[in-house]
Design a protein around this motif. Structure first.
Motif, PDB file in Angstrom:
ATOM      1  N   ARG A 144      69.339  36.384  76.483  1.00 42.29           N
ATOM      2  CA  ARG A 144      70.094  35.189  76.850  1.00 42.29           C
ATOM      3  C   ARG A 144      70.161  34.228  75.660  1.00 42.29           C
ATOM      4  NH1 ARG A 144      66.851  33.557  82.169  1.00 42.29           N
ATOM      5  NH2 ARG A 144      65.192  34.119  80.668  1.00 42.29           N
ATOM      6  N   GLY A 145      71.343  33.660  75.422  1.00 40.43           N
ATOM      7  CA  GLY A 145      71.515  32.762  74.289  1.00 40.43           C
ATOM      8  C   GLY A 145      71.491  33.472  72.947  1.00 40.43           C
ATOM      9  N   TRP A 146      71.818  34.757  72.969  1.00 38.27           N
ATOM     10  CA  TRP A 146      71.779  35.564  71.735  1.00 38.27           C
ATOM     11  C   TRP A 146      72.624  34.942  70.633  1.00 38.27           C
ATOM     12  CZ3 TRP A 146      69.373  39.820  69.773  1.00 38.27           C
ATOM     13  CH2 TRP A 146      69.979  40.469  68.698  1.00 38.27           C
TER      14      TRP A 146
ATOM     15  N   VAL B 241      75.330  43.641  79.494  1.00 38.56           N
ATOM     16  CA  VAL B 241      74.351  43.057  78.571  1.00 38.56           C
ATOM     17  C   VAL B 241      74.854  43.158  77.131  1.00 38.56           C
ATOM     18  CG1 VAL B 241      72.034  43.316  77.596  1.00 38.56           C
ATOM     19  CG2 VAL B 241      72.359  43.432  80.067  1.00 38.56           C
ATOM     20  N   MET B 242      75.365  44.335  76.759  1.00 36.23           N
ATOM     21  CA  MET B 242      75.799  44.523  75.375  1.00 36.23           C
ATOM     22  C   MET B 242      77.069  43.741  75.068  1.00 36.23           C
ATOM     23  SD  MET B 242      74.551  45.889  72.703  1.00 36.23           S
ATOM     24  CE  MET B 242      73.429  47.178  73.249  1.00 36.23           C
ATOM     25  N   ASP B 243      77.960  43.619  76.035  1.00 32.85           N
ATOM     26  CA  ASP B 243      79.177  42.843  75.805  1.00 32.85           C
ATOM     27  C   ASP B 243      78.853  41.377  75.540  1.00 32.85           C
ATOM     28  OD1 ASP B 243      80.633  45.112  76.185  1.00 32.85           O
ATOM     29  OD2 ASP B 243      81.559  44.512  78.081  1.00 32.85           O
ATOM     30  N   ALA B 244      77.819  40.864  76.187  1.00 31.07           N
ATOM     31  CA  ALA B 244      77.416  39.474  75.947  1.00 31.07           C
ATOM     32  C   ALA B 244      76.879  39.291  74.538  1.00 31.07           C
ATOM     33  CB  ALA B 244      76.368  39.051  76.972  1.00 31.07           C
TER      34      ALA B 244
ATOM     35  N   GLY C 168      82.815  46.621  75.435  1.00 34.63           N
ATOM     36  CA  GLY C 168      83.685  45.570  74.940  1.00 34.63           C
ATOM     37  C   GLY C 168      83.560  45.363  73.438  1.00 34.63           C
ATOM     38  N   PRO C 169      83.514  44.105  72.994  1.00 32.81           N
ATOM     39  CA  PRO C 169      83.593  43.808  71.561  1.00 32.81           C
ATOM     40  C   PRO C 169      82.359  44.241  70.770  1.00 32.81           C
ATOM     41  CG  PRO C 169      83.139  41.813  72.820  1.00 32.81           C
ATOM     42  CD  PRO C 169      83.436  42.879  73.816  1.00 32.81           C
ATOM     43  N   ALA C 170      82.627  44.735  69.569  1.00 31.83           N
ATOM     44  CA  ALA C 170      81.571  45.089  68.610  1.00 31.83           C
ATOM     45  C   ALA C 170      82.235  45.199  67.246  1.00 31.83           C
ATOM     46  CB  ALA C 170      80.893  46.400  68.980  1.00 31.83           C
ATOM     47  N   GLY C 171      81.468  44.931  66.196  1.00 31.68           N
ATOM     48  CA  GLY C 171      82.043  45.007  64.858  1.00 31.68           C
ATOM     49  C   GLY C 171      82.446  46.416  64.481  1.00 31.68           C
ATOM     50  N   SER C 172      81.530  47.380  64.700  1.00 30.30           N
ATOM     51  CA  SER C 172      81.803  48.781  64.397  1.00 30.30           C
ATOM     52  C   SER C 172      80.999  49.612  65.389  1.00 30.30           C
ATOM     53  CB  SER C 172      81.393  49.111  62.952  1.00 30.30           C
ATOM     54  OG  SER C 172      81.851  50.386  62.561  1.00 30.30           O
ATOM     55  N   ILE C 173      81.579  50.696  65.894  1.00 26.53           N
ATOM     56  CA  ILE C 173      80.948  51.482  66.954  1.00 26.53           C
ATOM     57  C   ILE C 173      80.626  52.889  66.436  1.00 26.53           C
ATOM     58  CG2 ILE C 173      81.181  52.337  69.311  1.00 26.53           C
ATOM     59  CD1 ILE C 173      83.180  50.088  69.833  1.00 26.53           C
TER      60      ILE C 173
ATOM     61  N   ALA D 188      81.974  39.062  66.813  1.00 29.52           N
ATOM     62  CA  ALA D 188      82.874  40.192  67.080  1.00 29.52           C
ATOM     63  C   ALA D 188      83.752  39.938  68.296  1.00 29.52           C
ATOM     64  CB  ALA D 188      82.061  41.474  67.278  1.00 29.52           C
ATOM     65  N   LYS D 189      83.403  38.965  69.102  1.00 24.84           N
ATOM     66  CA  LYS D 189      84.260  38.604  70.231  1.00 24.84           C
ATOM     67  C   LYS D 189      85.612  38.069  69.773  1.00 24.84           C
ATOM     68  CE  LYS D 189      80.693  37.482  73.685  1.00 24.84           C
ATOM     69  NZ  LYS D 189      81.183  38.343  74.780  1.00 24.84           N
ATOM     70  N   VAL D 190      85.651  37.471  68.583  1.00 24.64           N
ATOM     71  CA  VAL D 190      86.897  36.831  68.139  1.00 24.64           C
ATOM     72  C   VAL D 190      87.348  37.267  66.741  1.00 24.64           C
ATOM     73  CG1 VAL D 190      86.656  34.788  69.587  1.00 24.64           C
ATOM     74  CG2 VAL D 190      85.539  34.825  67.358  1.00 24.64           C
ATOM     75  N   TYR D 191      86.494  37.995  66.005  1.00 26.85           N
ATOM     76  CA  TYR D 191      86.862  38.464  64.674  1.00 26.85           C
ATOM     77  C   TYR D 191      86.743  39.983  64.610  1.00 26.85           C
ATOM     78  CZ  TYR D 191      86.357  33.650  62.904  1.00 26.85           C
ATOM     79  OH  TYR D 191      86.492  32.306  62.683  1.00 26.85           O
ATOM     80  N   SER D 192      87.539  40.588  63.745  1.00 24.05           N
ATOM     81  CA  SER D 192      87.456  42.023  63.484  1.00 24.05           C
ATOM     82  C   SER D 192      86.832  42.251  62.112  1.00 24.05           C
ATOM     83  CB  SER D 192      88.850  42.656  63.520  1.00 24.05           C
ATOM     84  OG  SER D 192      89.470  42.442  64.764  1.00 24.05           O
ATOM     85  N   GLY D 193      86.242  43.430  61.940  1.00 19.19           N
ATOM     86  CA  GLY D 193      85.665  43.781  60.651  1.00 19.19           C
ATOM     87  C   GLY D 193      86.711  43.799  59.550  1.00 19.19           C
ATOM     88  N   LEU D 194      86.239  43.708  58.317  1.00 14.98           N
ATOM     89  CA  LEU D 194      87.148  43.634  57.173  1.00 14.98           C
ATOM     90  C   LEU D 194      88.026  44.878  57.110  1.00 14.98           C
ATOM     91  CD1 LEU D 194      87.582  41.581  54.842  1.00 14.98           C
ATOM     92  CD2 LEU D 194      86.207  43.089  53.416  1.00 14.98           C
TER      93      LEU D 194
END
Length: 416
Positions: free
Chosen positions: A8-10, A306-309, A330-335, A362-368
């Motif tokens: 929580r609060g990550w 949990v991971m999406d948060a 959901g969102p992640a920089g690289s999977i 990663a919720k709002v930005y994508s990797g380079l």
């Protein structure tokens, strides 16, 4: 050391508070704005304890660097460069596409590269030639003609070789917030860039954020992290190895295992303790493990929530059917999908980019990628038929907004 973790609060925990360094960073920026190269020399002496004779990395220094680097490492850099280039070439957009969406109305997009970008390559604890490849190659593939690199002095030979292999057009031995200020504002030696990319410490991140009015940035990036979703089929040794690999980056790195199997979490802890006995960067890893741990969940749906948060920088899927899970997360920089896809491969040579958003960004930005180094313009072409088709709509809405000249700009054409 390997323990249950409260996530929580990550985002807030991982992003930290840059307010403590803002005053110092503003002073550094102002010094570079006021004194240019002189400030860079003074700040390098102050922070790096090095008296520089010149800021620019000369071509003959690159040639000498090749003599100092093992040929096997040069070959490895060249192979990594080819793989990274191949992946980023797949991302390129057409320079211009046009489509007639209805009779007389043609719409499209024109894509052009930026003219000059800056890549920040960290130093300090280690040399990072791979970051040279990851920042400069997508810029080169995008067609950016001028690629400037800054890295802390004295300049590791392997990093200099990587600059040459990646297609960097100019390099400078300056690091920290002062390097960001130099690239954003310009000095007598370093001309200003349009965009600055690359990871760095809290001072570098603060400088990037403070100077966005002068040069756009990729995204805020902090200490590295990995999130792992695993079930009872996962190999605890594989997971432990991934945790340690992430932890050795930095004392503030973090790893989170989310699993439906409590026994697996315990077995991973045993493996971590065993592997720690022989790992060379033990002190850094142990510090990183203080903010790492595991979460036991009831089912896969809860694991995804949990991971999406968290929206981790790196997400590893080590479950029986990882492709199905890939469609759910959901969102992640690289999977990284499946047990035989360690994050380290993405760090160096699979071809994907390792410059990624951390701390939930990663919720709002994508990797380079290549698109970070381009601008896109929307294009429209109307024939008299097309103008007639949409003219009534434009005139009605323009009049409703009180913009009569807008409406008249359509009418005058339709009357003609």
């Amino acid at each position: 050391m390997w323990k249950p973790l409260d996530t929580r609060g990550w985002k807030e925990k991982r992003r930290g508070d840059i307010s403590g360094v803002l005053g110092s960073v503003r002073e550094i920026i102002e010094a570079v704005r006021r004194d240019g190269d002189s400030a860079l020399f003074d700040l390098t002496k102050r922070f790096d304890k090095i008296e520089l004779e010149d800021l620019a990395i000369l071509p003959e220094e690159i040639e000498d660097a090749y003599e100092e680097v093992d040929v096997r490492l040069i070959e490895a850099l060249c192979e990594a460069e080819a793989r990274i280039t191949r992946f980023h070439e797949l991302q390129k957009s057409r320079s211009l596409w046009l489509e007639e969406v209805e009779p007389g109305v043609t719409l499209g997009v024109r894509t052009i590269p930026l003219s000059r970008v800056g890549c920040y390559i960290p130093g300090g604890r280690a040399a990072y030639p791979s970051t040279v490849l990851m920042t400069a190659i997508p810029a080169r593939v995008a067609g950016v003609p001028e690629i400037c690199c800054c890295t802390p002095p004295p300049g590791d030979p392997l990093t200099l070789v990587a600059m040459d292999i990646a297609g960097v057009t100019e390099g400078y031995r300056v690091g920290g917030a002062q390097a960001i200020a130099a690239m954003a504002l310009g000095t007598e030696t370093i001309r200003p860039v349009e965009k600055i990319v690359g990871p760095g410490n809290v001072y570098v991140t603060a400088a990037k954020m403070l100077l966005r009015d002068y040069a756009e940035i990729d995204f805020p990036a902090g200490p590295s992290e990995i999130g792992i979703i695993a079930d009872e089929t996962a190999d605890p040794a594989f997971i432990a190895a991934d945790v340690l690999a992430q932890a050795e980056h930095d004392p503030n790195s973090a790893s989170v295992l989310v699993s439906t199997d409590a026994g697996l979490c315990d077995r991973v802890g045993v493996e971590i303790a065993s592997m720690l006995q022989t790992t060379p960067r033990r002190e850094i890893i142990e510090a990183a493990l203080l903010q790492s741990g595991y979460v036991v969940v009831r089912d896969r749906s809860e694991a995804v929530r949990v991971m999406d948060a968290i929206a981790p920088e790196h997400l590893s899927l080590q479950v029986a059917d990882p492709l199905d899970l890939l469609r759910q997360v959901g969102p992640a920089g690289s999977i990284f999908v499946g047990p035989y896809t360690p994050v380290a491969c993405g760090d160096y040579a699979s071809g994907t980019n390792h410059v990624l958003p951390t701390a939930g960004y990663a919720k709002v930005y994508s990797g380079l990628d290549v698109h970070h180094f381009c601008t896109r313009s929307q294009v429209q072409i109307l024939s008299p038929e097309g103008l007639s088709a949409i003219g009534d709509v434009v005139e009605a809405l323009a009049e409703a907004e009180g913009l009569r000249a807008h409406a008249e700009s359509v009418r005058v054409r339709r009357r003609g």
